[in-house]
Design an enzyme around this catalytic site. Structure first.
Site, mmCIF file in Angstrom:
data_model
loop_
_atom_site.group_PDB
_atom_site.id
_atom_site.type_symbol
_atom_site.label_atom_id
_atom_site.label_comp_id
_atom_site.label_asym_id
_atom_site.label_seq_id
_atom_site.Cartn_x
_atom_site.Cartn_y
_atom_site.Cartn_z
ATOM 1 N N SER A 268 0.832 -1.196 0.000
ATOM 2 C CA SER A 268 0.000 0.000 0.000
ATOM 3 C C SER A 268 0.866 1.244 0.000
ATOM 4 C CB SER A 268 -0.895 0.013 1.231
ATOM 5 O OG SER A 268 -0.146 0.469 2.344
ATOM 6 N N LYS A 269 0.206 2.365 -0.131
ATOM 7 C CA LYS A 269 0.941 3.626 -0.172
ATOM 8 C C LYS A 269 1.646 3.888 1.152
ATOM 9 C CE LYS A 269 -1.752 5.347 -3.921
ATOM 10 N NZ LYS A 269 -3.140 4.915 -4.071
ATOM 11 N N ARG A 270 1.208 3.183 2.152
ATOM 12 C CA ARG A 270 1.854 3.288 3.466
ATOM 13 C C ARG A 270 3.289 2.781 3.427
ATOM 14 N NH1 ARG A 270 -2.824 4.061 6.697
ATOM 15 N NH2 ARG A 270 -2.335 6.233 7.156
ATOM 16 N N ASN A 271 3.487 1.639 2.749
ATOM 17 C CA ASN A 271 4.816 1.055 2.696
ATOM 18 C C ASN A 271 5.747 1.944 1.891
ATOM 19 O OD1 ASN A 271 2.553 -1.096 2.308
ATOM 20 N ND2 ASN A 271 4.135 -2.121 3.478
#
Length: 501
Positions: A268-271
RNA sequence: GGCCCCAUCGUUUAGCGGCCUAGGACGCUGCCCUCUCACGGCAGUAGCGCGGGUUCAAAUCCCGCUGGGGUCACCA
């Protein structure tokens, strides 16, 4: 007209038209890049066309910045397109935000042919209906407005309501042959009539994506696995588009496996490792990143995993894409990248390293002759020992600096013992008499003095000298580094070290 | 929950009925090379989720189970 009768494309090779159609809602993501890469590779392999379109129909989420980043990403990676953004083509414009008139026309045709119908119910009302009928409230829309009478419709209008437009979905099983997964069937009733146009007339992705694919003659849709379950919906829409003459065929679909992150979750954009530009900033080169990404779901041969873009182009095939999801492994990605860095020509390597040195202030914006000469001379030494280009900063700093006094790494100082001063002193002395200051002669002189005469082990002899000259414990080869530094600066460094330590 | 997808070493991938006592790569470990670090070389580590079938023969085909994931928006 409530059965799927539209034909599937029979396009082969040079007639292939694939597309990359991101929506500009964030920083480019490695999963996005992998999708672009496979589409691009398929077009290049077949001699077909690669079309680049932007799906910016959601004004609240889209941004111009993201749009520019996506274009920049493709350019940096070298994934060129034949039609679309910037380059134009016969299906302009290629940004959906500029195609509203086209959509209105299509909507009118679909409506006139009876494929769309007006739906006035709100989400809450739909849920309430399900509840009242004893169904699971989450079951979704029940198609109850398919045949609204004029008076019922009038009543809604009198209430001030505006209708959304839904597609009348054929009541039949829908099957298709997925390019990577084979035959897939969705039983009839798997999904309800779905909304294509918002109240007020704004078309949604559900309409606009297939419409543009149809108008642009897309023959093969290669996209993420998350869109697999929307495929039967799109086929139903295609069928309607075919009926009104907007589509000439239904494309073939291929659903690419997810790129996963840690654990078992989609990257995800989190990673941080999902962010393309973070990899670029670290010093991934396009060749390395693309090679690694291609390995996520595909392989060129049983016993090989380093290959060029040219080889990818010549060998790629969707049919051989592996359907199961792959994890993004930074270690493996690093290994692939370092292999590609090693394959770079020295001159090419030297040029690619410049931006990293500039951003750290190690060289001027317009590199001087001296700076360029040092970087070129060091290139073959550096290439062998780098995983990412940003490492060049640490490796080249002491070579580019003209100062005699260095800042010493704590780690480097810790490696010194009581003999260090004497060793460096001896080195300083013997090097003064080396007239031809070349790596071979330097090595010969130091070897004779330190290893043979003083009977030191090589690592004991050269360790302190390395620290004195570079301030570091890990550097490119010592003698070559001294040659690059030159006799004067080398001696000055040794002297400065002797005074301080 | 309905529907759909997926399932080989820690990771990735080869394998598409017999070439498999399952191959490569990354990782990890040891050794060699060696001025550090790398590179390179050698060796080692570790895998077909489970249960039924089909077959002379199954990692490979079929079914079930289990596990994971996706999707069910007036987002894309």
């Amino acid at each position: 007209m409530d059965l799927i009768t539209a034909p599937t494309t029979t396009a082969t090779n040079s007639e292939v038209r694939v597309r990359f159609c991101p929506s500009p809602t964030g920083t480019p993501h490695v999963g996005l890049v992998r999708t672009a890469l496979f589409n691009w590779a398929y077009a290049r392999k077949t001699g077909g066309k690669f079309i680049f379109r932007i799906e910016d129909t959601d004004a609240s989420r889209d941004s111009e910045e993201s749009y520019e980043q996506i274009v920049e990403a493709l350019r940096w990676l070298g994934l060129d397109w034949d039609e679309g953004i910037d380059v134009g083509g016969p299906n302009e414009p290629y940004r959906q935000s500029q195609r509203t008139e086209i959509y209105q026309e299509v909507i009118a045709k679909l409506k006139a042919a009876g494929h769309l119908y007006e739906s006035y119910l709100s989400g809450e009302e739909i849920e309430a209906r399900n509840l009242a009928a004893g169904r699971d409230p989450k079951m979704g829309y029940d198609n109850s407005e398919r045949d609204l009478s004029d008076s019922e419709r009038q009543r809604y209008i009198d209430e001030g309501r505006e209708p959304a437009l839904r597609l009348r979905v054929p009541d039949q099983d829908i099957s298709f042959t997925d390019l990577v997964r084979g035959e897939i069937t969705f039983p009839k009733g798997s999904f309800p009539d779905f909304v294509l146009v918002r109240p007020g007339g704004q078309p949604l992705y559900t309409l606009v994506n297939p419409v543009d694919d149809a108008l642009m003659g897309i023959t093969h849709v290669l996209r993420g696995e998350d869109l697999l379950s929307s495929t039967p919906r799109q086929i139903a829409l295609y069928n309607a588009l075919y009926d009104v003459g907007v589509a000439k065929f239904i494309p073939q679909f291929g659903h690419l496996p997810f790129v996963m992150g840690e654990g078992n979750k989609k990257l995800s954009k989190r990673n941080p490792e999902s962010n393309l530009f973070l990899h670029r900033d670290r010093g991934f080169i396009p060749e390395g990143l693309l090679n690694y990404l291609a390995l996520l779901g595909w392989s060129i041969a049983a016993d090989r995993d380093i290959f060029s873009l040219e080889e990818l182009k010549a060998n790629f095939d969707v049919a051989s894409v592996n359907p199961n999801p792959a994890r993004f492994d930074q270690k493996k990605a690093d290994a692939i990248n370092s292999a590609h860095i090693r394959m770079l020509e020295d001159e090419d390597f030297a040029n690619r390293v410049l931006p990293y040195l500039k951003s750290e202030g190690l060289i001027s914006d317009q590199p001087t002759e001296r700076e360029l000469a040092i970087i070129r001379a060091a290139a073959p030494l550096l290439k062998e020992r780098m995983i990412v280009l940003s490492e060049s900063v640490g490796m080249l700093g002491f070579l580019l600096s003209e100062k005699a006094e260095l800042e010493f790494e704590a780690e480097a100082l810790a490696s010194l013992d009581a003999t260090a001063h004497d060793v460096v002193k001896a080195a300083h002395q013997v090097l003064q008499s080396v007239s031809n200051f070349a790596a071979e002669d330097i090595q010969a002189a130091l070897n004779l003095e330190l290893v043979e005469k003083m009977e030191l082990k090589p690592r004991v002899a050269f360790g302190p000298v390395r620290v004195a000259v570079s301030g570091r414990r890990v550097t490119p080869p010592l003698f070559e580094s001294m040659e690059i530094l030159g006799k004067e600066l080398t001696l000055a460094r040794l002297e400065a070290f002797l005074q301080a330590h």
